[in-house]
Design a protein around this motif. Structure first.
Motif, short mmCIF file in Angstrom:
data_model
loop_
_atom_site.label_atom_id
_atom_site.label_comp_id
_atom_site.label_asym_id
_atom_site.label_seq_id
_atom_site.Cartn_x
_atom_site.Cartn_y
_atom_site.Cartn_z
N TYR A 195 1.83 8.78 -6.55
CA TYR A 195 2.22 10.17 -6.34
C TYR A 195 3.19 10.64 -7.43
CZ TYR A 195 3.95 14.33 -3.96
OH TYR A 195 4.29 15.61 -3.66
N PHE A 235 0.83 -1.20 0.00
CA PHE A 235 0.00 0.00 0.00
C PHE A 235 0.86 1.25 0.00
CE2 PHE A 235 -2.56 3.26 2.14
CZ PHE A 235 -3.65 3.29 1.29
N VAL A 236 1.88 1.28 0.84
CA VAL A 236 2.77 2.44 0.90
C VAL A 236 3.49 2.61 -0.44
CG1 VAL A 236 4.88 3.33 1.99
CG2 VAL A 236 3.06 2.38 3.39
N ILE A 258 1.06 4.05 -3.06
CA ILE A 258 0.82 5.49 -2.85
C ILE A 258 2.00 6.29 -3.40
CG2 ILE A 258 0.57 7.31 -1.10
CD1 ILE A 258 -1.95 5.62 -1.55
#
Length: 79
Positions: A65, A57-58, A61
């Motif tokens: 981004y 998930f990190v 993201i």
């Protein structure tokens, strides 16, 4: 039409279904060495999935981004 950076291609390739579940294999192989395998192995499997989800998930993201123009990605002929 190609990618501008080989680094971006490399890191986007790391995102796969297996990345999130990579810890399951290690937990299962260590199951025969556990002292209380009946309760330790299920806990280890749940934690392996949770840690895999959190790290994936990190990373997603951070990867999203990086994308500046979503329409160019959606309309790309290489999708």
């Amino acid at each position: 039409m190609g990618w501008g950076s080989n680094g971006v291609v490399f890191f986007m390739d790391l995102i796969s279904v297996n990345h999130g579940f990579g810890g399951l294999d290690g937990a299962i192989h260590l199951a025969e060495d556990a002292t209380n395998a009946a309760s330790a192995v299920p806990v280890a499997l749940v934690f392996a999935v949770a840690v895999g989800f959190a790290t994936t998930f990190v990373f997603m993201i951070a990867a999203l981004y990086y994308v500046k123009d979503f329409q160019a990605v959606v309309n790309s002929p290489t999708r």
